[in-house]
Design a protein around this motif. Structure first.
Motif, mmCIF file in Angstrom:
data_model
loop_
_atom_site.group_PDB
_atom_site.id
_atom_site.type_symbol
_atom_site.label_atom_id
_atom_site.label_comp_id
_atom_site.label_asym_id
_atom_site.label_seq_id
_atom_site.Cartn_x
_atom_site.Cartn_y
_atom_site.Cartn_z
ATOM 1 N N SER A 42 0.836 -1.200 0.000
ATOM 2 C CA SER A 42 0.000 0.000 0.000
ATOM 3 C C SER A 42 0.870 1.248 0.000
ATOM 4 N N GLY A 43 0.539 2.177 -0.879
ATOM 5 C CA GLY A 43 1.314 3.410 -1.012
ATOM 6 C C GLY A 43 2.273 3.393 -2.177
ATOM 7 N N VAL A 68 1.727 -5.315 7.554
ATOM 8 C CA VAL A 68 1.992 -4.516 6.358
ATOM 9 C C VAL A 68 0.773 -4.668 5.457
ATOM 10 N N THR A 69 0.234 -3.558 4.939
ATOM 11 C CA THR A 69 -0.935 -3.630 4.061
ATOM 12 C C THR A 69 -0.489 -3.847 2.618
ATOM 13 N N TYR A 70 -1.024 -4.898 2.025
ATOM 14 C CA TYR A 70 -0.777 -5.235 0.624
ATOM 15 C C TYR A 70 -2.052 -4.971 -0.164
ATOM 16 N N LEU A 90 -7.562 -4.393 -3.994
ATOM 17 C CA LEU A 90 -8.157 -4.952 -2.783
ATOM 18 C C LEU A 90 -7.085 -4.973 -1.698
ATOM 19 N N PRO A 91 -7.220 -4.132 -0.643
ATOM 20 C CA PRO A 91 -6.196 -4.073 0.398
ATOM 21 C C PRO A 91 -6.424 -5.111 1.503
#
Length: 105
Positions: A42-43, A68-70, A90-91
């Motif tokens: 993410s980011g 950790v957001t993927y 889709l997070p």
């Protein structure tokens, strides 16, 4: 053949500890060759292809870092290598408290 398959539908996921389980509905095109899965942290700007020409409608992404957001996207590919439009990102965030039962895999 220049016509791309339809975008896969009903992409959903469950996060577990150091993993994510993705599922989606099967496309109905007769010339479907499979699906590609893409991931980014993410980011980040760009997605990286992590699986290609999957013939099943399920994929487990292993070896992730907890907390950790993927973000995931999915495309369908036909036999002429035409990719569909990608699904919306889709997070998911794997962590040790996630409900995914790893004994199922």
């Amino acid at each position: 053949d220049t016509e791309a398959p339809g975008t896969p539908t009903q992409l959903s996921a469950t996060a577990g500890s150091e993993q994510v389980l993705l599922t989606w509905s099967a496309n109905t095109e007769l010339d479907l060759a499979g699906y590609s899965v893409f991931r980014r942290i993410s980011g980040e700007t760009d997605f990286t292809e992590i699986a290609t020409r999957l013939t099943e409608t399920i994929y487990t992404d292993l070896g992730l870092t907890n907390d950790v957001t993927y973000e995931y996207q999915l495309t369908a590919i036909d036999r002429a290598d035409n990719p569909s439009v990608a699904t919306a990102p889709l997070p998911l965030t794997p962590n040790t408290k996630s409900p995914l039962d790893t004994s199922l895999f």
